[in-house]
Design a protein around this motif. Structure first.
Motif, PDB file in Angstrom:
ATOM      1  N   ASN A  55      18.622  -1.950  19.846  1.00 49.67           N
ATOM      2  CA  ASN A  55      19.444  -0.895  19.261  1.00 49.67           C
ATOM      3  C   ASN A  55      18.593  -0.110  18.276  1.00 49.67           C
ATOM      4  O   ASN A  55      17.864  -0.701  17.469  1.00 49.67           O
TER       5      ASN A  55
ATOM      6  N   VAL B 137      19.511 -17.574  18.695  1.00 53.40           N
ATOM      7  CA  VAL B 137      19.184 -16.164  18.936  1.00 53.40           C
ATOM      8  C   VAL B 137      17.971 -15.776  18.102  1.00 53.40           C
ATOM      9  O   VAL B 137      17.863 -16.169  16.931  1.00 53.40           O
ATOM     10  N   ALA B 138      17.049 -15.044  18.682  1.00 54.73           N
ATOM     11  CA  ALA B 138      15.917 -14.484  17.959  1.00 54.73           C
ATOM     12  C   ALA B 138      16.097 -12.984  17.841  1.00 54.73           C
ATOM     13  O   ALA B 138      16.483 -12.325  18.816  1.00 54.73           O
ATOM     14  N   PHE B 139      15.825 -12.465  16.623  1.00 52.41           N
ATOM     15  CA  PHE B 139      16.003 -11.031  16.449  1.00 52.41           C
ATOM     16  C   PHE B 139      14.940 -10.510  15.481  1.00 52.41           C
ATOM     17  O   PHE B 139      14.351 -11.245  14.691  1.00 52.41           O
TER      18      PHE B 139
ATOM     19  N   GLY C 223      13.968  -6.733  13.150  1.00 54.18           N
ATOM     20  CA  GLY C 223      14.454  -5.431  12.699  1.00 54.18           C
ATOM     21  C   GLY C 223      13.332  -4.619  12.085  1.00 54.18           C
ATOM     22  O   GLY C 223      12.347  -5.160  11.544  1.00 54.18           O
TER      23      GLY C 223
ATOM     24  N   PRO D  55      16.515  -9.030  26.528  1.00 61.16           N
ATOM     25  CA  PRO D  55      16.786  -8.727  25.117  1.00 61.16           C
ATOM     26  C   PRO D  55      17.504  -7.394  24.982  1.00 61.16           C
ATOM     27  O   PRO D  55      17.365  -6.494  25.812  1.00 61.16           O
ATOM     28  N   SER D  56      18.269  -7.300  23.907  1.00 60.38           N
ATOM     29  CA  SER D  56      18.974  -6.053  23.617  1.00 60.38           C
ATOM     30  C   SER D  56      18.241  -5.306  22.503  1.00 60.38           C
ATOM     31  O   SER D  56      17.691  -5.916  21.582  1.00 60.38           O
TER      32      SER D  56
ATOM     33  N   GLN E 179      16.627  -2.548  15.935  1.00 57.07           N
ATOM     34  CA  GLN E 179      16.868  -3.988  15.974  1.00 57.07           C
ATOM     35  C   GLN E 179      16.743  -4.482  17.407  1.00 57.07           C
ATOM     36  O   GLN E 179      17.206  -3.834  18.337  1.00 57.07           O
ATOM     37  N   ALA E 180      16.086  -5.603  17.541  1.00 52.32           N
ATOM     38  CA  ALA E 180      15.945  -6.253  18.853  1.00 52.32           C
ATOM     39  C   ALA E 180      16.476  -7.668  18.754  1.00 52.32           C
ATOM     40  O   ALA E 180      16.284  -8.344  17.732  1.00 52.32           O
ATOM     41  N   GLN E 181      17.157  -8.123  19.834  1.00 54.44           N
ATOM     42  CA  GLN E 181      17.759  -9.447  19.808  1.00 54.44           C
ATOM     43  C   GLN E 181      17.702 -10.053  21.212  1.00 54.44           C
ATOM     44  O   GLN E 181      17.908  -9.364  22.207  1.00 54.44           O
ATOM     45  N   VAL E 182      17.392 -11.331  21.274  1.00 51.47           N
ATOM     46  CA  VAL E 182      17.352 -12.025  22.548  1.00 51.47           C
ATOM     47  C   VAL E 182      17.953 -13.417  22.350  1.00 51.47           C
ATOM     48  O   VAL E 182      17.715 -14.070  21.334  1.00 51.47           O
ATOM     49  N   THR E 183      18.773 -13.833  23.302  1.00 50.73           N
ATOM     50  CA  THR E 183      19.398 -15.147  23.241  1.00 50.73           C
ATOM     51  C   THR E 183      18.454 -16.180  23.847  1.00 50.73           C
ATOM     52  O   THR E 183      18.072 -16.076  25.020  1.00 50.73           O
TER      53      THR E 183
END
Length: 295
Positions: A74, A290-292, A294, A71-72, A106-110
Motif C-alpha cells: 500500500n 506477519v512480516a511488514f 513501512g 505480499p500486499s 507499507q508492505a506486508q506478507v503473511t
C-alpha cells in the motif's frame, strides 16, 4: 364470355395463391433430428450457460486464493503548494511560496496462518473441479431428458396414427349399426353405443395429439427455441444400427457408473470440499505471523 374468363382467371389465381401459401407453410416447418436436438440443447440451453458462468467464477476464486499468498503493498502520497500574502510588521506583503509532499508505503506478507492459505487454495481447487463436474452432470441430465422426450414424441405420434385408425373403425361400426337400425335389426341402444365409440375414439385422438404438442413444446424449451416455430421430429433409421450390445454384466455396469457417472463424482468432490473446509476453520486455532515494513 369476357366476364366468365375473368372469373376463371380469378379462381385460378386464387388457387395458385393458396397452393403457394400452403407450400410456404410446409417449407417453413423445420425437421429436427435427434442429433440436432442434442447439439442445439448443448449450445443454447440457459441452464448449461449458467453452469459455465459458475465454473468461471470458481476459476477466479481459485486464482484469488493463490494470490493471497503474495505480499500486499500500500502506498499513498499528498502534496500541496501554497502562495499568497501574509502580515509582516503590520503590513501585508507577498510571502515566499511553499511546496510540501508527504508520502508513505507499507508492505506486508503473511508468514504463517495455521495453514489456512494453503488449505483455502486446495478447497477452491476442489470447488472448481466440482463446478466442472456439475456442468457435466447438467449436460448429462439434459441429454437424457432430450432423448426421452424425443422418443416420447415418436411414441405419441404412433398413438395419434392408431387413434385415427380407431376412428375409422368406429365409423364403419356406426355405419353398420345405422343400417341395421334402419332395417330393424338393431335397437336404439346399439346405435347409441356405436355413436359413443366414435366419440370416444375422437377424444382419444385429441388427447394423443395434445400429448404430441406438449412433448414438442418441452423439446423446444430444451433447445431454447421459439415456441411458435413449427417443427417436426425425424424418425431415426434403425436399419443403420448394427452390432448393438444387448447383454450386459451387472458388475461391469456398476463399476463403469462409479467411474464415469458425474453424479457420483460430484458427490465425492463435495465430500472432499466439506472436509477441506474443516481444515480451513481449524487453522484459526493457531496464531498468525506477519512480516511488514513501512517507509
Amino acid at each position: 364470355m369476357i366476364q366468365t374468363i375473368l372469373k376463371l382467371t380469378r379462381v385460378a389465381a386464387l388457387g395458385v395463391l393458396c397452393v403457394g401459401i400452403t407450400g410456404l407453410s410446409v417449407s417453413a416447418q423445420e425437421v429436427i433430428s435427434l442429433q440436432e436436438a442434442v447439439n442445439r440443447t448443448l449450445a443454447n440451453n440457459l441452464t448449461i450457460k449458467q453452469a459455465l458462468i459458475t465454473e468461471q467464477t470458481g476459476a477466479e476464486d481459485y486464482a484469488a486464493a493463490k494470490y493471497n499468498q503474495l505480499p500486499s503493498l500500500n502506498a499513498n502520497g499528498q502534496g500541496g503548494y501554497y502562495f499568497g500574502k501574509t502580515q509582516i510588521l503590520g503590513a501585508f506583503a507577498y510571502a515566499q511560496s511553499t511546496f510540501n509532499l508527504n508520502a508513505n508505503a507499507q508492505a506486508q506478507v503473511t508468514l504463517f496462518q495455521g495453514g489456512q492459505l494453503r488449505n483455502q487454495i486446495i478447497q477452491n481447487k476442489l470447488t472448481l473441479d466440482a463446478d466442472k463436474t456439475s456442468t457435466a452432470k447438467i449436460k448429462n441430465d439434459l441429454l437424457l431428458n432430450v432423448v426421452t422426450d424425443y422418443l416420447t414424441i415418436l411414441t405419441d405420434q404412433d398413438l395419434v396414427i392408431a387413434a385415427k385408425q380407431q376412428i375409422d373403425l368406429a365409423k364403419i361400426t356406426l355405419d353398420r349399426s345405422q343400417k341395421n337400425f334402419d332395417q330393424g335389426n338393431a335397437t336404439l341402444a346399439d346405435l347409441a353405443q356405436a355413436k359413443s365409440q366414435v366419440s370416444t375414439a375422437e377424444l382419444n385422438l385429441t388427447n394423443a395429439q395434445n400429448q404430441v404438442d406438449l412433448a414438442i413444446l418441452v423439446l423446444k424449451q430444451y433447445m431454447e427455441m421459439d415456441p411458435s416455430k413449427e417443427i417436426s421430429v425425424e424418425k431415426p433409421d434403425i436399419s443403420k444400427l448394427t452390432d448393438i450390445k444387448t447383454v450386459y454384466d451387472a458388475t461391469e455396469v456398476i463399476k463403469t457408473a462409479f467411474t464415469t457417472n458425474p453424479d457420483i463424482k460430484l458427490a465425492e468432490l463435495q465430500q472432499q470440499i466439506y472436509a477441506q473446509a474443516i481444515k480451513v476453520a481449524q487453522g484459526a486455532y493457531y496464531p498468525t505471523l506477519v512480516a511488514f515494513a513501512g517507509l
